[in-house]
Design a protein around this motif. Structure first.
Motif, short mmCIF file in Angstrom:
data_model
loop_
_atom_site.label_atom_id
_atom_site.label_comp_id
_atom_site.label_asym_id
_atom_site.label_seq_id
_atom_site.Cartn_x
_atom_site.Cartn_y
_atom_site.Cartn_z
N SER A 300 0.82 -1.22 0.00
CA SER A 300 0.00 0.00 0.00
C SER A 300 0.85 1.27 0.00
CB SER A 300 -0.93 0.00 1.22
OG SER A 300 -0.18 0.03 2.41
N ARG A 301 2.16 1.10 -0.23
CA ARG A 301 3.12 2.22 -0.27
C ARG A 301 3.13 3.02 1.04
NH1 ARG A 301 3.68 4.20 -6.37
NH2 ARG A 301 4.11 2.18 -7.29
N THR A 302 3.06 2.27 2.13
CA THR A 302 3.11 2.86 3.47
C THR A 302 4.48 2.58 4.07
OG1 THR A 302 0.74 2.42 3.74
CG2 THR A 302 2.01 2.95 5.73
N PRO A 303 5.35 3.58 4.18
CA PRO A 303 6.68 3.35 4.77
C PRO A 303 6.56 2.80 6.20
CG PRO A 303 6.61 5.47 3.66
CD PRO A 303 5.19 4.97 3.70
N CYS A 304 7.53 1.97 6.57
CA CYS A 304 7.50 1.29 7.85
C CYS A 304 8.60 1.80 8.79
CB CYS A 304 7.70 -0.22 7.65
SG CYS A 304 6.48 -0.98 6.55
N ILE A 305 8.25 2.05 10.03
CA ILE A 305 9.23 2.33 11.07
C ILE A 305 9.15 1.17 12.05
CG2 ILE A 305 9.97 3.93 12.87
CD1 ILE A 305 8.97 6.20 11.23
N ILE A 312 12.92 -9.04 9.64
CA ILE A 312 12.40 -7.75 9.16
C ILE A 312 13.34 -7.04 8.18
CG2 ILE A 312 11.81 -5.40 9.91
CD1 ILE A 312 10.38 -6.63 12.31
N PRO A 313 14.67 -7.00 8.43
CA PRO A 313 15.56 -6.31 7.47
C PRO A 313 15.60 -6.95 6.08
CG PRO A 313 16.63 -6.55 9.61
CD PRO A 313 15.40 -7.40 9.65
N GLU A 314 15.06 -8.14 5.93
CA GLU A 314 15.01 -8.76 4.60
C GLU A 314 13.89 -8.16 3.75
OE1 GLU A 314 15.36 -13.16 4.90
OE2 GLU A 314 16.15 -12.74 6.91
N MET A 315 12.97 -7.43 4.39
CA MET A 315 11.87 -6.77 3.68
C MET A 315 12.00 -5.25 3.72
SD MET A 315 8.70 -9.04 5.14
CE MET A 315 9.37 -8.98 6.81
N ILE A 316 12.38 -4.74 4.90
CA ILE A 316 12.48 -3.29 5.09
C ILE A 316 13.94 -2.87 4.96
CG2 ILE A 316 11.99 -1.36 6.61
CD1 ILE A 316 9.52 -2.95 5.55
N LYS A 317 14.22 -2.09 3.95
CA LYS A 317 15.58 -1.58 3.71
C LYS A 317 15.70 -0.18 4.30
CE LYS A 317 16.27 -5.39 1.49
NZ LYS A 317 16.97 -6.47 2.20
N HIS A 318 16.64 -0.03 5.22
CA HIS A 318 16.78 1.22 5.97
C HIS A 318 16.97 2.43 5.05
CE1 HIS A 318 17.46 3.60 9.51
NE2 HIS A 318 18.69 3.94 9.15
N LYS A 319 16.11 3.41 5.26
CA LYS A 319 16.11 4.68 4.52
C LYS A 319 15.67 4.52 3.06
CE LYS A 319 19.57 7.01 7.40
NZ LYS A 319 20.84 7.76 7.44
N LEU A 323 12.35 2.67 7.97
CA LEU A 323 13.45 2.92 8.91
C LEU A 323 13.53 1.78 9.91
CD1 LEU A 323 12.74 6.71 9.59
CD2 LEU A 323 14.61 5.78 8.20
N LEU A 324 14.75 1.31 10.16
CA LEU A 324 14.98 0.23 11.12
C LEU A 324 15.52 0.83 12.41
CD1 LEU A 324 16.70 -2.27 8.67
CD2 LEU A 324 14.40 -2.52 9.62
N TYR A 347 9.71 11.46 2.74
CA TYR A 347 8.57 10.55 2.87
C TYR A 347 8.08 10.09 1.49
CZ TYR A 347 3.95 8.67 3.67
OH TYR A 347 2.86 7.84 3.66
N SER A 348 7.96 11.02 0.57
CA SER A 348 7.47 10.70 -0.77
C SER A 348 8.38 9.69 -1.47
CB SER A 348 7.39 11.98 -1.61
OG SER A 348 6.97 11.68 -2.93
N LEU A 349 9.70 9.85 -1.30
CA LEU A 349 10.66 8.93 -1.90
C LEU A 349 10.52 7.53 -1.30
CD1 LEU A 349 13.01 8.56 -3.88
CD2 LEU A 349 14.56 9.25 -2.02
N MET A 350 10.40 7.46 0.03
CA MET A 350 10.23 6.16 0.69
C MET A 350 8.95 5.48 0.23
SD MET A 350 11.45 6.25 4.64
CE MET A 350 13.14 6.62 5.09
#
Length: 375
Positions: A300-305, A312-319, A323-324, A347-350
């Protein structure tokens, strides 16, 4: 192929493993395979899948073994109907003798490890968070269940796990000389969708109300954020569990209940709408092998903190798409949330970088799993 899946969880009993089984079996049927599911769920919308409902004694964590006993009774009388028996761990366990019986009948036994009890025990012990009955069950019966996990590793024909991190955990904490195939949890990407804009920033959490999800950090994050008059926000929590009433009392006692809305038993469509409205997905969990909720956020293009734990780091790439957080504190989460909400360009880029990779898509996952069955 004639495939039997063993999973106590299946919608309307919601959870990550139930979601996994539902989507995997949907693809199996689309590819012409015969699928039967043993579950404790009462399923109404069956969609060309045969369901066998098993009722069993319930006890935190040990329910997996009680379900296994019931499942084996069914299999002992019906083994000739199947080629593949696929177990979802840690939701179901067989004894050594039960595995030996099934292997004598030339059944291919496949075990998917969606996590390990050892890792869950470590997370509960490490962090000083509220504990539910389920968390205490893990601490009390964990070592017993670890023995059943070892039996599954020893006697399954094929082993699958859902993240690189979980594979490392298995090799570190158990004896395993067999190949372990990494096949992730997944999600189907949207063909078209549109984010819904809100003046009040929705910070979304989706998960069970249990101690190891670290939900009691969220009120303290809200308290920090409430001091920042430049941002308007509310936490939307979706889930249920044994600590739900305790959590509601907790936010009332802190006097910050106005910053929270809590929903349970939402349909898939309702949940998708909330993800599309969300500004950020906030997930301060203490342990996660590989959470599907993070893929729902990415879709849904919702950045994750999120906490930098488990897979988790296998899906969420920091910055990149989120953000991890290394040190899991309310202050650290609040600082990063506040900074990102104020930096529209970042935010838009993420948000644009939130795309579901092929390895996390159900078509690919089903194809990989079916090929592994036949290897």
């Amino acid at each position: 192929m004639k495939i039997l899946i063993l999973s106590p969880e299946y919608p309307p009993i919601y959870g990550g493993i139930g979601n996994h089984v539902q989507n995997l079996c949907k693809k199996y049927v689309e590819n012409g395979h015969e699928v039967t599911i043993l579950t404790r769920a009462e399923v109404k919308n069956k969609k060309k899948i045969k369901f066998i409902r098993l009722k069993h004694f319930r006890l935190p964590l040990m329910s997996s073994r009680f379900f296994g006993i019931k499942a084996f009774k069914y299999l002992r009388n019906n083994f000739q109907k199947f080629e593949i028996v696929h177990l979802m761990h840690p939701m179901v366990f067989f004894s050594k003798q039960q595995y030996e019986f099934l292997k004598e009948k030339n059944l291919q036994i496949v075990s998917t490890f969606h996590g390990t009890v050892k890792s869950e025990m470590n997370a509960i012990k490490k962090y000083n968070s509220y504990k539910s009955l389920i968390d205490y069950g893990i601490l009390i019966f964990g070592k017993i269940v670890m023995r059943y996990e070892q039996i599954a590793l020893d006697y399954s024909n094929k082993l699958i796990t859902v993240s690189k991190h979980n594979k490392i955990d298995i090799l570190k904490n158990y004896k395993c000389k067999r190949e372990i195939k990494i096949i992730y949890n997944g999600i189907d990407p949207y063909k078209t969708f549109k984010k819904v804009k809100n003046d009040n920033h929705i910070l979304l959490f989706v998960g069970r109300f249990v101690g190891r999800k670290n939900i009691f950090l969220l009120p303290h994050i809200a308290k920090y954020l409430s001091k920042d008059k430049l941002i308007k926000f509310e936490f939307v929590l979706v889930g249920k569990g044994p600590l739900m009433k305790t959590f509601i009392k907790y936010i009332n006692d802190m006097g910050i209940q106005k910053y929270f809305r809590i929903f349970s038993n939402l349909s898939d469509i309702q949940l998708e709408k909330i993800f599309l409205k969300a500004k950020l997905f906030v997930f301060p969990t203490n342990y996660e092998a590989q959470g599907i909720v993070l893929l729902e956020a990415i879709r849904s293009r919702t950045p994750c903190i999120v906490s930098k734990v488990g897979g988790i780091p296998e899906m969420i790439k920091h910055k990149k798409n989120g953000l991890l957080i290394n040190k899991i504190t309310a202050k650290n989460f609040a600082i990063e949330i506040s900074k990102l909400l104020k930096d529209k360009k970042k935010y838009s880029l993420m948000s644009k970088n939130c795309r579901v990779e092929k390895k996390f898509q159900w078509d690919f996952i089903a194809k990989e799993t079916l090929m592994y069955y036949q290897k």
